[in-house]
Design a protein around this motif. Structure first.
Motif, PDB file in Angstrom:
ATOM      1  N   LYS A 170      22.428 -38.356 -10.721  1.00  0.00           N
ATOM      2  CA  LYS A 170      22.500 -37.542 -11.935  1.00  0.00           C
ATOM      3  C   LYS A 170      22.864 -36.101 -11.598  1.00  0.00           C
ATOM      4  N   LYS A 171      23.501 -35.436 -12.563  1.00  0.00           N
ATOM      5  CA  LYS A 171      23.797 -34.013 -12.411  1.00  0.00           C
ATOM      6  C   LYS A 171      22.493 -33.246 -12.616  1.00  0.00           C
ATOM      7  N   GLU A 172      22.092 -32.483 -11.609  1.00  0.00           N
ATOM      8  CA  GLU A 172      20.809 -31.788 -11.662  1.00  0.00           C
ATOM      9  C   GLU A 172      20.955 -30.347 -11.186  1.00  0.00           C
ATOM     10  N   GLN A 173      19.996 -29.538 -11.590  1.00  0.00           N
ATOM     11  CA  GLN A 173      19.956 -28.135 -11.172  1.00  0.00           C
ATOM     12  C   GLN A 173      19.711 -28.077  -9.662  1.00  0.00           C
ATOM     13  N   LYS A 174      20.471 -27.217  -9.006  1.00  0.00           N
ATOM     14  CA  LYS A 174      20.333 -27.041  -7.562  1.00  0.00           C
ATOM     15  C   LYS A 174      20.292 -25.552  -7.265  1.00  0.00           C
ATOM     16  N   ILE A 175      19.457 -25.172  -6.327  1.00  0.00           N
ATOM     17  CA  ILE A 175      19.384 -23.782  -5.872  1.00  0.00           C
ATOM     18  C   ILE A 175      19.726 -23.768  -4.388  1.00  0.00           C
ATOM     19  N   ALA A 229      22.070 -23.633   2.527  1.00  0.00           N
ATOM     20  CA  ALA A 229      21.273 -24.842   2.330  1.00  0.00           C
ATOM     21  C   ALA A 229      20.720 -24.792   0.919  1.00  0.00           C
ATOM     22  N   GLY A 230      20.492 -25.971   0.346  1.00  0.00           N
ATOM     23  CA  GLY A 230      20.004 -25.990  -1.017  1.00  0.00           C
ATOM     24  C   GLY A 230      19.073 -27.149  -1.292  1.00  0.00           C
ATOM     25  N   PHE A 231      18.469 -27.094  -2.473  1.00  0.00           N
ATOM     26  CA  PHE A 231      17.560 -28.163  -2.895  1.00  0.00           C
ATOM     27  C   PHE A 231      17.708 -28.378  -4.399  1.00  0.00           C
ATOM     28  N   TYR A 232      17.378 -29.577  -4.845  1.00  0.00           N
ATOM     29  CA  TYR A 232      17.412 -29.907  -6.258  1.00  0.00           C
ATOM     30  C   TYR A 232      16.063 -29.562  -6.878  1.00  0.00           C
ATOM     31  N   VAL A 233      16.102 -28.968  -8.051  1.00  0.00           N
ATOM     32  CA  VAL A 233      14.896 -28.546  -8.751  1.00  0.00           C
ATOM     33  C   VAL A 233      14.342 -29.724  -9.538  1.00  0.00           C
ATOM     34  N   LYS A 234      13.070 -30.011  -9.343  1.00  0.00           N
ATOM     35  CA  LYS A 234      12.420 -31.075 -10.108  1.00  0.00           C
ATOM     36  C   LYS A 234      11.693 -30.442 -11.276  1.00  0.00           C
ATOM     37  N   ASN A 235      11.824 -31.057 -12.442  1.00  0.00           N
ATOM     38  CA  ASN A 235      11.156 -30.531 -13.640  1.00  0.00           C
ATOM     39  C   ASN A 235       9.670 -30.772 -13.598  1.00  0.00           C
TER      40      ASN A 235
END
Length: 74
Positions: free
Chosen positions: A48-53, A68-74
């Protein structure tokens, strides 16, 4: 996570909201030396398309940067 992108010029990639996130992160590294960037990208774990920082930093004495980045979990 995306082997099809290895060895490719990814400068023109856009996230799901139309942002040229590679260009934007390069500008952060070039102008500020380092910083965070938020965008939306497909999470390989969920499909899925998700927010990444991501965080990027310029490599001293060069024109390159690393991030480097990570996906934000709601």
């Amino acid at each position: 996570a995306s082997p099809e992108l290895q060895g490719q010029n990814v400068n023109d990639l856009q996230d799901t909201q139309g942002a040229y996130f590679i260009r934007d992160m390069a500008e952060i590294a070039k102008n500020s030396g380092h910083g965070f960037y938020e965008y939306y990208w497909e999470n390989p774990a969920t499909g899925k398309k998700e927010q990444k920082i991501s965080y990027v930093i310029k490599i001293p004495g060069s024109q390159y940067y690393i991030g480097a980045g990570f996906y934000v979990k709601n």
